[in-house]
Write a protein that holds these residues in place. Structure first.
Motif, PDB file in Angstrom:
ATOM      1  N   SER A   1      35.800  -7.851  58.203  1.00  0.00           N
ATOM      2  CA  SER A   1      36.183  -8.735  59.301  1.00  0.00           C
ATOM      3  C   SER A   1      34.928  -9.410  59.849  1.00  0.00           C
ATOM      4  O   SER A   1      33.808  -9.114  59.425  1.00  0.00           O
ATOM      5  N   PHE A   2      35.121 -10.288  60.820  1.00  0.00           N
ATOM      6  CA  PHE A   2      33.970 -10.961  61.418  1.00  0.00           C
ATOM      7  C   PHE A   2      33.068  -9.946  62.127  1.00  0.00           C
ATOM      8  O   PHE A   2      31.840 -10.041  62.066  1.00  0.00           O
TER       9      PHE A   2
ATOM     10  N   GLN B   1      35.156 -16.510  62.938  1.00  0.00           N
ATOM     11  CA  GLN B   1      35.556 -15.622  64.030  1.00  0.00           C
ATOM     12  C   GLN B   1      37.018 -15.836  64.393  1.00  0.00           C
ATOM     13  O   GLN B   1      37.763 -14.880  64.615  1.00  0.00           O
TER      14      GLN B   1
ATOM     15  N   ASP C   1      39.027 -14.351  61.770  1.00  0.00           N
ATOM     16  CA  ASP C   1      38.650 -12.950  61.562  1.00  0.00           C
ATOM     17  C   ASP C   1      38.240 -12.706  60.112  1.00  0.00           C
ATOM     18  O   ASP C   1      38.639 -11.725  59.482  1.00  0.00           O
ATOM     19  N   LYS C   2      37.438 -13.636  59.610  1.00  0.00           N
ATOM     20  CA  LYS C   2      36.869 -13.501  58.277  1.00  0.00           C
ATOM     21  C   LYS C   2      35.373 -13.234  58.403  1.00  0.00           C
ATOM     22  O   LYS C   2      34.725 -13.704  59.349  1.00  0.00           O
TER      23      LYS C   2
END
Length: 317
Positions: free
Chosen positions: A58-59, A3, A6-7
């Motif tokens: 993204s997350f 998070q 932002d993965k």
């Protein structure tokens, strides 16, 4: 972590990373592999950054997907809870592991073996190993370093290090097999036994090809009369003047005899053509010129120091 970076976070991808790590450490159980957090995370982010299904994710995207790829099969989805459970206690395991490491006590002899090994090798050859493993590895290495021929041969030393590392893996296999049930875990025992046999064969091959052995291994006092051991012992007792004097060694009767015999053997057995003789002659001239220059410079230094010494004795500024 995902998070903050932002993965995307996908449990099936994490399980895939776990299986990749398990493949690298096939002799370990799932619980033990789960402790290799750094490697698992490395595989995970490699997959996240390279696989097409994770592209531009993204997350938040993974959260919308329920943290499982929509393309994942039902079997993978059923593993979601299993995967979460597998990693839920990693933190606790790591704490337990750290506590175990703190309980490992290094005796004075252990510390001495470690210090001397690093000094001889030139670096810490077991830096990446856990504390318990490092203690085992340094103590395994110590007997080999008592032999001057091993300590002075860089390639031979690298092969000895490989043998020591193989011994560590063998020890892990032995400990693991001792914890298994021969009836229930026959397949795992067979796998571990095969790994152990391959490591033993590898060690035998390395030892034979490089003529490696622990000198006088049956004698507890082995190596204590060697120059290496004596220098090591005196160094630890802060006898700085006990260090070998290379200049004195070269002037020694034994060194001179060995040099004379070597030159004699070259003269009697060497086969040189005219070009070789010319090259040797030119090299000798260059060496003589260089040595004469060095002698002249040293004589001048001696002359200046002698004059300065005379002035000091006479009490002149």
């Amino acid at each position: 972590m995902c998070q903050r970076l932002d993965k995307p976070y996908y449990t099936d991808e994490l399980d895939s990373a776990f299986l990749q790590c398990k493949k690298e450490h096939g002799y370990l159980s799932d619980d033990e592999v789960a402790k290799y957090g750094n490697e698992i995370i490395g595989f995970y982010f490699k997959n996240v950054n390279t696989l097409r299904q994770n592209k531009n994710k993204s997350f938040v995207d993974s959260e919308k997907d329920g943290f499982v790829h929509k393309t994942a099969n039902s079997n993978t989805q059923n593993k979601k809870e299993q995967t979460i459970q597998r990693y839920s206690d990693i933190k606790g395991n790591n704490i337990s592991s750290n506590q175990n490491e703190k309980l490992i006590v290094w005796s004075d002899q252990d510390k001495q073996n470690k210090q001397y090994a690093i000094e001889v090798v030139g670096y810490d050859p077991f830096e990446e190993y856990p504390e318990e493993g490092r203690k085992f590895l340094f103590n395994q290495l110590s007997p080999y370093l008592e032999d001057d021929s091993n300590a002075d041969d860089a390639y031979k030393l690298s092969q000895i290090l490989q043998i020591i590392k193989n011994n560590y893996q063998i020890d892990i296999c032995d400990k693991k097999m001792s914890q298994l049930d021969p009836l229930k875990d026959a397949e795992s025992i067979k796998t571990l036994s095969d790994i152990k046999n391959k490591l033993v064969q590898s060690n035998d091959k390395i030892a034979k090809e490089n003529e490696i052995s622990v000198k006088n291994r049956s004698n507890k006092d082995a190596g204590k009369s060697t120059l290496t051991y004596l220098m090591r012992d005196l160094r630890e007792k802060d006898f700085d003047k006990a260090e070998a004097d290379y200049y004195d060694q070269l002037r020694g009767v034994g060194s001179q005899w060995a040099t004379d015999m070597s030159i004699k053997a070259i003269k009697e057995n060497g086969i040189f053509d005219e070009n070789d003789k010319k090259e040797i002659y030119e090299m000798q001239l260059d060496m003589i010129a260089a040595l004469n220059k060095e002698v002249d410079e040293l004589k001048e230094k001696i002359r200046i120091l002698t004059l300065e010494n005379d002035r000091l004795k006479a009490g002149v500024g």
